[in-house]
Design an enzyme around this catalytic site. Structure first.
Site, mmCIF file in Angstrom:
data_model
loop_
_atom_site.group_PDB
_atom_site.id
_atom_site.type_symbol
_atom_site.label_atom_id
_atom_site.label_comp_id
_atom_site.label_asym_id
_atom_site.label_seq_id
_atom_site.Cartn_x
_atom_site.Cartn_y
_atom_site.Cartn_z
ATOM 1 N N ARG A 1 -9.226 3.886 1.536
ATOM 2 C CA ARG A 1 -9.397 5.238 0.961
ATOM 3 C C ARG A 1 -10.818 5.425 0.394
ATOM 4 N NH1 ARG A 1 -5.011 5.195 3.024
ATOM 5 N NH2 ARG A 1 -3.112 6.259 2.348
ATOM 6 N N SER B 1 -0.111 10.725 -2.061
ATOM 7 C CA SER B 1 -0.204 9.682 -3.091
ATOM 8 C C SER B 1 -1.192 10.116 -4.168
ATOM 9 C CB SER B 1 -0.688 8.373 -2.480
ATOM 10 O OG SER B 1 0.198 7.940 -1.487
ATOM 11 N N GLU C 1 -6.068 8.511 -6.693
ATOM 12 C CA GLU C 1 -6.546 8.693 -5.327
ATOM 13 C C GLU C 1 -6.988 10.145 -5.134
ATOM 14 O OE1 GLU C 1 -6.154 9.555 -1.123
ATOM 15 O OE2 GLU C 1 -4.280 9.763 -2.221
HETATM 16 N N1 EPU Z 1 8.044 1.743 -3.402
HETATM 17 C C1 EPU Z 1 8.953 1.728 -4.437
HETATM 18 N N2 EPU Z 1 9.221 2.901 -5.066
HETATM 19 C C2 EPU Z 1 8.655 4.060 -4.715
HETATM 20 C C3 EPU Z 1 7.721 4.078 -3.670
HETATM 21 C C4 EPU Z 1 7.421 2.886 -3.020
HETATM 22 O O1 EPU Z 1 9.517 0.712 -4.783
HETATM 23 O O2 EPU Z 1 8.966 5.082 -5.357
HETATM 24 C C5 EPU Z 1 7.721 0.473 -2.701
HETATM 25 C C6 EPU Z 1 8.739 0.117 -1.630
HETATM 26 O O3 EPU Z 1 9.019 -1.249 -1.736
HETATM 27 C C7 EPU Z 1 8.017 0.328 -0.321
HETATM 28 C C8 EPU Z 1 6.563 0.101 -0.727
HETATM 29 O O4 EPU Z 1 6.474 0.540 -2.086
HETATM 30 O O5 EPU Z 1 8.419 -0.556 0.641
HETATM 31 C C9 EPU Z 1 5.596 0.886 0.114
HETATM 32 O O6 EPU Z 1 5.995 2.246 0.115
HETATM 33 P P1 EPU Z 1 5.559 3.267 1.276
HETATM 34 O O7 EPU Z 1 5.824 2.673 2.599
HETATM 35 O O8 EPU Z 1 6.160 4.591 0.971
HETATM 36 O O9 EPU Z 1 3.999 3.334 1.147
HETATM 37 P P2 EPU Z 1 3.031 3.419 -0.111
HETATM 38 O O10 EPU Z 1 2.304 2.141 -0.228
HETATM 39 O O11 EPU Z 1 3.748 3.902 -1.320
HETATM 40 C C10 EPU Z 1 0.987 4.188 1.323
HETATM 41 C C11 EPU Z 1 -0.035 5.284 1.351
HETATM 42 C C12 EPU Z 1 0.561 6.563 1.912
HETATM 43 C C13 EPU Z 1 1.052 6.285 3.321
HETATM 44 C C14 EPU Z 1 2.081 5.145 3.275
HETATM 45 C C15 EPU Z 1 2.503 4.704 4.648
HETATM 46 C C16 EPU Z 1 -1.585 4.828 -0.461
HETATM 47 C C17 EPU Z 1 -2.074 5.241 -1.815
HETATM 48 N N3 EPU Z 1 -0.547 5.524 0.019
HETATM 49 O O12 EPU Z 1 2.000 4.560 0.391
HETATM 50 O O13 EPU Z 1 -0.487 7.520 1.991
HETATM 51 O O14 EPU Z 1 1.640 7.427 3.894
HETATM 52 O O15 EPU Z 1 1.490 3.985 2.626
HETATM 53 O O16 EPU Z 1 1.465 4.024 5.270
HETATM 54 O O17 EPU Z 1 -2.130 3.915 0.151
HETATM 55 C C18 EPU Z 1 -1.580 9.283 0.821
HETATM 56 O O18 EPU Z 1 -2.588 8.599 0.840
HETATM 57 O O19 EPU Z 1 -1.578 10.434 0.302
HETATM 58 C C19 EPU Z 1 -0.350 8.772 1.402
HETATM 59 C C20 EPU Z 1 0.808 9.444 1.360
#
Ligand code: EPU
Length: 323
Positions: free
Chosen positions: A149, A223, A319
């Site tokens: 990012r 995010s 972010e």
């Molecule tokens: N999780 C929780 N609780 C929550 C959310 C997530 O426990 O409320 C844990 C879960 O274990 C899950 C892990 O976090 O397995 C990862 O969650 P998720 O796959 O939803 O991805 P993220 O890391 O929360 C990132 C990006 C998103 C992108 C997704 C998928 C960042 C800041 N965010 O989210 O990007 O869509 O991965 O690749 O890196 C954005 O940048 O606006 C965005 C939405």
């Protein structure tokens, strides 16, 4: 984020000459803000300056070789519109990045990423207008210094360049990336027998729709925080106190934590304060249920940040761009 905000002045530009003319009219002391789609920004107050919205359009093939097609897109095109353009022509590489809100110009700005793919993987070059020397500069992938990012445009060149267009390198033959857990699962659920970029795109769309609120319905900026990276030693210590902690090892050995998990553990998931809230299905997303002010959303984010710091000793970084 659906925040009601006013600027001192506002104008749009659809080519470099219009941009140059607008900048020439501006008094140098007037603060300047360039908007893309406005999907990753939180205004905490009115903007006492000039807001310019990039509306440079056009998607064109500029080059082709045995394996690739190079497509240039105006920075003001919608990102998902660009993805659909590629899908219709069977050009691979951006299918995992389906349905990300915002415009093409923002994609290199913060190296947008999702489901195992980042824009740097398909980036060829971009053209940007330098506000001071008034010339158009070309940036290669190395010039952009992409990180998680991050890019040079958010760091040393912050507020100096305005991205005009971006050229992407698409693959004629797909190299599928379905390693991100939920994609495989969703493809199975969809009953897909033969993998295609269209199927991967639809799987990503389904996953996003199930977790992430649509900004056209509920104000949000995706995010709100980045996933923070910490040293492996600190991660091992945290694991002892919090065995369920979610982390992924980076290439350099540090560990990237799932900020959504940390926030959820602090009890914020689904919490609503007036019209500001922490989304019930993805704690990393802050939402505006209607009439929240930017200040209310910001204050909520600050309380979340402080409580994660107090419980885990980990500092979250926003972010979203705060203005
Ligand atoms: N999780 C929780 N609780 C929550 C959310 C997530 O426990 O409320 C844990 C879960 O274990 C899950 C892990 O976090 O397995 C990862 O969650 P998720 O796959 O939803 O991805 P993220 O890391 O929360 C990132 C990006 C998103 C992108 C997704 C998928 C960042 C800041 N965010 O989210 O990007 O869509 O991965 O690749 O890196 C954005 O940048 O606006 C965005 C939405």
């Amino acid at each position: 984020m659906g925040i009601d905000t006013k600027a001192r002045a506002f104008a749009t530009f659809s080519d470099a000459d219009e941009l140059s003319a607008l900048l020439a009219q501006r008094a140098t002391a007037t603060p300047l803000l360039v908007l893309g789609g406005g999907s990753n920004i939180l205004f905490t107050k009115d903007y006492d300056g000039l807001v310019l919205k990039n509306e440079m359009k056009g998607i064109n093939i500029v080059k082709e070789d045995a394996n690739h097609v190079y497509i240039q897109s105006g920075a003001g095109e919608s990102w998902h519109g660009f993805v659909q353009h590629c899908l219709q022509r069977n050009l691979a590489g951006v299918e995992n990045l389906s349905l990300i809100p915002g415009n093409v110009g923002a994609s290199p700005m913060q190296n947008i990423g999702a489901y195992g793919v980042e824009i740097k993987d398909v980036f060829e070059e971009l053209e940007a207008y330098h506000i001071h020397d008034k010339k158009i500069h070309t940036f290669s992938v190395n010039d952009c210094q992409f990180g998680y990012r991050e890019s040079v445009f958010k760091r040393q060149y912050r507020d100096q360049f305005i991205i005009l267009n971006v050229t992407y390198r698409l693959n004629k033959t797909p190299r599928f990336n379905t390693s991100y857990g939920a994609i495989e699962q969703e493809l199975q659920h969809m009953g897909i027998q033969e993998l295609s970029i269209q199927a991967v795109s639809q799987a990503v769309i389904n996953i996003r729709r199930s977790k992430l609120p649509d900004p056209n319905e509920i104000g949000n900026a995706g995010s709100f925080f980045k996933n923070p990276s910490i040293p492996a030693g600190q991660y091992a210590q945290l694991q002892q106190s919090f065995p369920g902690i979610v982390g992924y090892t980076n290439a350099d050995g540090s560990v990237k934590l799932a900020a959504g998990w940390l926030i959820e553990q602090c009890g914020w998931k689904g919490v609503r304060r007036g019209d500001a809230g922490c989304h019930a299905r993805q704690a990393l997303v802050l939402v505006n249920y209607g009439h929240a002010t930017g200040k209310e959303i910001y204050d909520l984010s600050e309380d979340i940040l402080q409580s994660v710091k107090a419980k885990f000793g980990v500092e979250l970084e926003r972010e979203v761009n705060i203005v």
